[in-house]
Each structure stands twice: as structure tokens, then as C-alpha cells.
Design a protein around this motif. Sequence first.
Motif, mmCIF file in Angstrom:
data_model
loop_
_atom_site.group_PDB
_atom_site.id
_atom_site.type_symbol
_atom_site.label_atom_id
_atom_site.label_comp_id
_atom_site.label_asym_id
_atom_site.label_seq_id
_atom_site.Cartn_x
_atom_site.Cartn_y
_atom_site.Cartn_z
ATOM 1 N N UNK A 1 0.900 -1.174 0.045
ATOM 2 C CA UNK A 1 0.020 0.218 -0.073
ATOM 3 C C UNK A 1 0.809 1.206 0.007
ATOM 4 N N UNK A 2 0.690 1.990 -0.798
ATOM 5 C CA UNK A 2 1.492 3.338 -1.171
ATOM 6 C C UNK A 2 0.395 4.407 -0.982
ATOM 7 N N UNK A 3 0.384 5.108 0.320
ATOM 8 C CA UNK A 3 -0.688 5.896 0.746
ATOM 9 C C UNK A 3 0.075 7.403 0.909
ATOM 10 N N UNK A 4 -0.607 8.132 0.230
ATOM 11 C CA UNK A 4 -0.210 9.896 0.349
ATOM 12 C C UNK A 4 -1.082 10.651 1.183
ATOM 13 N N UNK A 5 -0.355 11.602 1.963
ATOM 14 C CA UNK A 5 -1.333 12.609 2.651
ATOM 15 C C UNK A 5 -1.821 13.537 1.649
ATOM 16 N N UNK A 6 -3.002 14.203 2.121
ATOM 17 C CA UNK A 6 -3.444 15.531 1.468
ATOM 18 C C UNK A 6 -2.352 16.418 1.220
ATOM 19 N N UNK A 7 -2.226 17.294 0.242
ATOM 20 C CA UNK A 7 -1.462 18.186 -0.036
ATOM 21 C C UNK A 7 -1.240 19.409 0.992
ATOM 22 N N UNK A 8 -2.038 19.693 1.560
ATOM 23 C CA UNK A 8 -2.074 20.586 2.634
ATOM 24 C C UNK A 8 -1.895 20.056 4.067
ATOM 25 N N UNK A 9 -1.698 18.664 4.259
ATOM 26 C CA UNK A 9 -1.757 18.093 5.586
ATOM 27 C C UNK A 9 -0.623 18.322 6.232
ATOM 28 N N UNK A 10 -0.512 18.333 7.606
ATOM 29 C CA UNK A 10 0.832 18.577 8.374
ATOM 30 C C UNK A 10 1.507 16.996 8.574
ATOM 31 N N UNK A 11 2.817 16.944 8.001
ATOM 32 C CA UNK A 11 3.162 15.741 7.688
ATOM 33 C C UNK A 11 3.254 15.063 9.068
ATOM 34 N N UNK A 12 3.536 15.678 10.346
ATOM 35 C CA UNK A 12 3.759 15.075 11.539
ATOM 36 C C UNK A 12 2.487 14.594 11.871
ATOM 37 N N UNK A 13 1.427 15.385 11.770
ATOM 38 C CA UNK A 13 -0.173 14.753 12.049
ATOM 39 C C UNK A 13 -0.356 13.292 11.144
ATOM 40 N N UNK A 14 0.047 13.541 9.809
ATOM 41 C CA UNK A 14 -0.102 12.455 9.147
ATOM 42 C C UNK A 14 0.421 11.283 9.637
ATOM 43 N N UNK B 1 1.796 10.697 12.368
ATOM 44 C CA UNK B 1 1.216 10.145 13.835
ATOM 45 C C UNK B 1 -0.092 9.366 13.733
ATOM 46 N N UNK B 2 -1.097 9.907 12.783
ATOM 47 C CA UNK B 2 -2.224 9.009 12.393
ATOM 48 C C UNK B 2 -1.767 7.734 11.940
ATOM 49 N N UNK B 3 -0.813 7.652 11.038
ATOM 50 C CA UNK B 3 -0.450 6.320 10.550
ATOM 51 C C UNK B 3 0.226 5.208 11.581
ATOM 52 N N UNK B 4 0.823 5.989 12.360
ATOM 53 C CA UNK B 4 1.538 5.069 13.333
ATOM 54 C C UNK B 4 0.471 4.641 14.303
ATOM 55 N N UNK B 5 -0.578 5.488 14.741
ATOM 56 C CA UNK B 5 -1.386 4.928 15.842
ATOM 57 C C UNK B 5 -2.376 3.759 15.111
ATOM 58 N N UNK B 6 -2.552 4.120 13.903
ATOM 59 C CA UNK B 6 -3.034 2.728 13.350
ATOM 60 C C UNK B 6 -2.475 1.692 13.147
ATOM 61 N N UNK B 7 -1.043 1.694 13.046
ATOM 62 C CA UNK B 7 -0.119 0.540 12.834
ATOM 63 C C UNK B 7 1.140 0.737 13.567
ATOM 64 N N UNK B 8 1.125 0.749 14.918
ATOM 65 C CA UNK B 8 2.189 1.312 15.764
ATOM 66 C C UNK B 8 3.471 0.328 15.535
ATOM 67 N N UNK B 9 3.412 -0.958 15.333
ATOM 68 C CA UNK B 9 4.204 -2.136 15.318
ATOM 69 C C UNK B 9 5.022 -1.763 14.119
#
Length: 298
Positions: free
Chosen positions: A261-274, A276-284
Amino acid sequence: MKQKLHYIYIWFDYSMLLPFLAFLPQKTGRYLAKLRGILYFYKKRDWRSFTFKDYELFNRTYQAYQEMFPELDHESLLNLVKQRYISQSIEEFESALIVQKKYHTIGVKYVGMEKVQEYLQKEKKAIFTTGHFGSIVGLTYLHIFKNPTLHMASNVTKQKIVHPSITNFYIKKYLVGNDYMNGGEVLDVEGNNRKFFSFLKKDGSLSTIADLPANPQNEVPLWKEFFGKTRGFATGLQRLSNATNTKIIPYVCYYENGTYIMKFGSLDEDIYKFLENEIRMKPHLWWAADLLPTYTTK
């Protein structure tokens, strides 16, 4: 004698075992890489630990997950740490797949790619960034945008203290990675800042890592909200973006149900919030979770 045996084991691990796993059928190699990760969990083994005598890496990883998920009990936190060691081992297995050009038989699904393509058709360049998360093969999937790209690597694996087998393993990976840079290359960030700046000025793109902590001795941190605290990150990424008026586009890549899965954030999304959200979903999958306790906070 013990040190000599350990030296031989490192040679076997990186010069023989990982390349061998890459030659096996994909499912078999991935399964054995998982077992390797479980062994490393019980041995508290990581190349950074035995190379730099960083014997607190295991404990920092536990502390990181404890801070991220305070509601979890001890056994659940230990399981996350174990899964992190498995992810680290699989990431190295996937690096061996890159060297052997063996991962292309696996499919890839792009998420959020269309808006990135539209942006690049107009602006011609971007700074793609991810974390020490998921799969390294994501770097090669940036090839689809057909932009010449420089990837900002590090010379950490080339230091004299690092076992030659580990150094050679990473050098081979980056050399093959050059084939997917659309005329660019993988370069160490050390000593090449002017080249990265010049490349962006000529409408080339960059690829880099965003989750590195700031070095408080030589830079004012980039302060960002990350897992409940304001933490200090390295500033080089933001400086390049500001100096060249280049947008930063975050992404993650991970293997799931037989597909990357190659997943991109939105163009105006804060990279660290992006991230963090991905890590929270798959912390391992954040195999550098041990970084969390090392960030400066305020």
C-alpha cells in the motif's frame, strides 16, 4: 573468542542469511524474516545496539509505546515491542529484495496518488517524506511520477565502527535504488546540502525522512505536536522547503494482505499529524519507535 564469534554471526546474518531469504519464495522468505525478528526480540538485538553499544534501545521502544498507549498493560506493550522487532527484520528482508530486484512480483495499490500527480504536472517538483515506518520499497514506487529524484540517505552505516557486512548491505541497496530515481540518485545528506538545494531549484524532487529528532547543539528544533507533546524535529526538511518554495508531501508504504500500500497524505496536511495518524493505526510498523523518548519537548 566471544567477540570473534559475534563478528562471524553478523557476517552470516547480513552477507548470507538475508540475501538467501530474498531468493526464497516470497511467503517463505517473509515468514523466516518474521522468525528472525522474534529471535531478535528475545535477544534484544538490533544492529544499532551491538554497533553503537546502545543497550537501551529495547527499553526506549517499550517506553515509547507506553507513552503512546498508556492504557495498555505490560504484556500488550511487550507484544508491540516484539512486533516492532519483526517489522525491523522484515524491512531488512525487503531491502534484500530490492538488491535482488525480487519484489516486483508483488502488487502495489496507490492511495491518494491522483492529486499528487495533478500537482506535479503543474509544479514539476515536490519533497516526498515518510518516517522509519513500514516498507523501504516505497522509495522505489515514487518512480511512477517520472520526476528525477534525489533521496536523502545517511552515512551512518558507512562509519568505521559499523560491521563491513552491514555497510555493504546498505550500499548495495542504495545502488539498486538509483535505478528508480528517474535520473537522480541516492545521496548521503552529509556534505550534499547544496546539491539538494540546487536540484530542487532545477525542478527535481527530493525524497527524505521526517521523523528524525533535532540536534539541539547545532539547530533550533522544528516544534510540532506529536503524540500529545510539542516535540523538536530536525529542521533540514523544512528549510529546504521554505528556501525553494517546494511543497512537502507525506507518504507511507506498507505490506498488507499480499499487496504493498503506497498511501499519500493530502497536499495541505501537516506531515507530522499524518505520520502520527498512520503510526497510531499500525504502531508496530514504526520500527524507529525508540526515537520518541529522544525528542526534545517543551
